[in-house]
Write a protein that holds these residues in place. Structure first.
Motif, PDB file in Angstrom:
ATOM      1  N   LYS A 123     -77.752-112.739   9.752  1.00  0.00           N
ATOM      2  CA  LYS A 123     -76.504-112.305   9.116  1.00  0.00           C
ATOM      3  C   LYS A 123     -75.501-111.860  10.178  1.00  0.00           C
ATOM      4  O   LYS A 123     -74.294-112.169  10.078  1.00  0.00           O
ATOM      5  CB  LYS A 123     -76.797-111.157   8.142  1.00  0.00           C
ATOM      6  N   ALA A 124     -75.980-111.165  11.196  1.00  0.00           N
ATOM      7  CA  ALA A 124     -75.098-110.739  12.279  1.00  0.00           C
ATOM      8  C   ALA A 124     -74.509-111.946  13.000  1.00  0.00           C
ATOM      9  O   ALA A 124     -73.316-111.960  13.353  1.00  0.00           O
ATOM     10  CB  ALA A 124     -75.861-109.850  13.265  1.00  0.00           C
ATOM     11  N   ILE A 125     -75.339-112.977  13.216  1.00  0.00           N
ATOM     12  CA  ILE A 125     -74.855-114.203  13.864  1.00  0.00           C
ATOM     13  C   ILE A 125     -73.779-114.861  13.019  1.00  0.00           C
ATOM     14  O   ILE A 125     -72.738-115.307  13.521  1.00  0.00           O
ATOM     15  CB  ILE A 125     -76.031-115.164  14.125  1.00  0.00           C
ATOM     16  N   SER A 126     -74.018-114.904  11.712  1.00  0.00           N
ATOM     17  CA  SER A 126     -73.060-115.527  10.810  1.00  0.00           C
ATOM     18  C   SER A 126     -71.726-114.781  10.812  1.00  0.00           C
ATOM     19  O   SER A 126     -70.647-115.400  10.857  1.00  0.00           O
ATOM     20  CB  SER A 126     -73.632-115.572   9.392  1.00  0.00           C
ATOM     21  N   LYS A 127     -71.775-113.455  10.782  1.00  0.00           N
ATOM     22  CA  LYS A 127     -70.549-112.666  10.721  1.00  0.00           C
ATOM     23  C   LYS A 127     -69.834-112.603  12.070  1.00  0.00           C
ATOM     24  O   LYS A 127     -68.609-112.456  12.118  1.00  0.00           O
ATOM     25  CB  LYS A 127     -70.866-111.247  10.245  1.00  0.00           C
ATOM     26  N   ALA A 128     -70.579-112.722  13.163  1.00  0.00           N
ATOM     27  CA  ALA A 128     -69.949-112.690  14.492  1.00  0.00           C
ATOM     28  C   ALA A 128     -69.130-113.939  14.762  1.00  0.00           C
ATOM     29  O   ALA A 128     -68.191-113.916  15.564  1.00  0.00           O
ATOM     30  CB  ALA A 128     -71.010-112.517  15.568  1.00  0.00           C
TER      31      ALA A 128
END
Length: 290
Positions: A123-128
């Motif tokens: 999720k962090a990768i997606s939002k970054a």
């Protein structure tokens, strides 16, 4: 009527700049506003950082950034249950803050809960959105914990790719200089034609010095807002156009009293144009810092 129109235009422009021209998200604005507290955290002053963000949470209970950094401060103080609560709250308040997802995933990983950590890292990768290599680095570590070596290698490769992109962008920005006469300055110069014509029209129709001075100040403040670092050039252009328009495009008054009034309005407006353009630039920079 002209006075009312000038006031409406000026304050409408300020309202637009303050609320709509800034394209940053709410959390991005809060992160900039809380820079003093973030600096305390980065300097490992966890007690001071906790006090800072605890006060922000109380005044802004919907702030994802305040909860995130209060949680990180709690983590620095080794208060892990409280840190978990705050970071989870940060995620729930703003699902688009990749740092909140990343820090939550790191806490799961530190607790050996890799199955919970992996989706949080993803999720962090997606939002970054490919702006930070850190989520890939930590998801790679999580994949290593689960002996998923191919997936870990892919994450570390992505980390290196983003680091290379960031390095290239920094090198490019350091070598490429922004031209002084850019598109924004050219467009702003076109606006000066309108403001200069307005000042000349007001000078020719004024019954006192107050309204021309007011219009000159308002127009110059707008110029300072548009170009906070090049407003002096726009102010110089406006002065040139005012003088040129007044002497070449208008008829001199025959009445001595009217001529003296127009001269007071003209030369006073020129001085105020320079002063107000600096004021506008200062106000724009002050708003940008908030």
């Amino acid at each position: 009527m002209l006075e009312l129109l000038a006031v409406i235009l000026f304050f409408s422009y300020i309202f637009y700049l303050r609320n709509y021209a800034d394209l940053r998200t709410i959390s991005e604005k809060e992160e900039a506003a809380f820079s003093n507290g973030i600096e305390l955290f980065l300097n490992n002053q966890f007690d001071e950082a906790y006090q800072y963000f605890d006060s922000k949470v109380k005044t802004k209970p919907k702030s994802s950034i305040a909860y995130l950094y209060r949680g990180l401060s709690q983590k620095g103080k080794n208060n892990r249950p409280e840190a978990f609560y705050d970071i989870k709250t940060a995620v729930s308040l703003d699902d688009d803050v990749y740092k909140a997802h990343l820090e939550l995933a790191k806490m799961y990983l530190e607790e050996q809960d890799v199955e919970s950590a992996l989706p949080a890292f993803s999720k962090a990768i997606s939002k970054a959105q490919e702006t930070s290599p850190e989520p890939y680095h930590w998801r790679g570590k999580a994949h290593q914990e689960m002996n998923m070596l191919a997936e870990a290698q892919a994450d570390f490769d992505s980390e290196r790719r983003i680091l290379a992109q960031i390095s290239n962008e920094k090198n490019r920005s350091s070598t490429v200089k922004t031209p002084f006469f850019d598109k924004k300055l050219i467009v702003s110069s076109a606006m000066v034609l309108f403001t200069s014509a307005l000042v000349v029209a007001v000078i020719k129709n004024a019954e006192s010095i107050h309204f021309p001075y007011f219009v000159a100040v308002v127009s110059a403040i707008c110029l300072g807002f548009v170009e906070p670092h090049k407003g002096w050039l726009l102010a110089l252009l406006q002065c040139f156009l005012i003088v040129t328009g007044y002497f070449l495009l208008t008829d001199p008054p025959q009445n001595t009293a009217v001529r003296e009034l127009e001269n007071f309005c003209l030369y006073g407006s020129l001085v105020l144009t320079f002063v107000a353009s600096f004021l506008g630039g200062f106000m724009k920079r002050a708003l940008h810092m908030q």
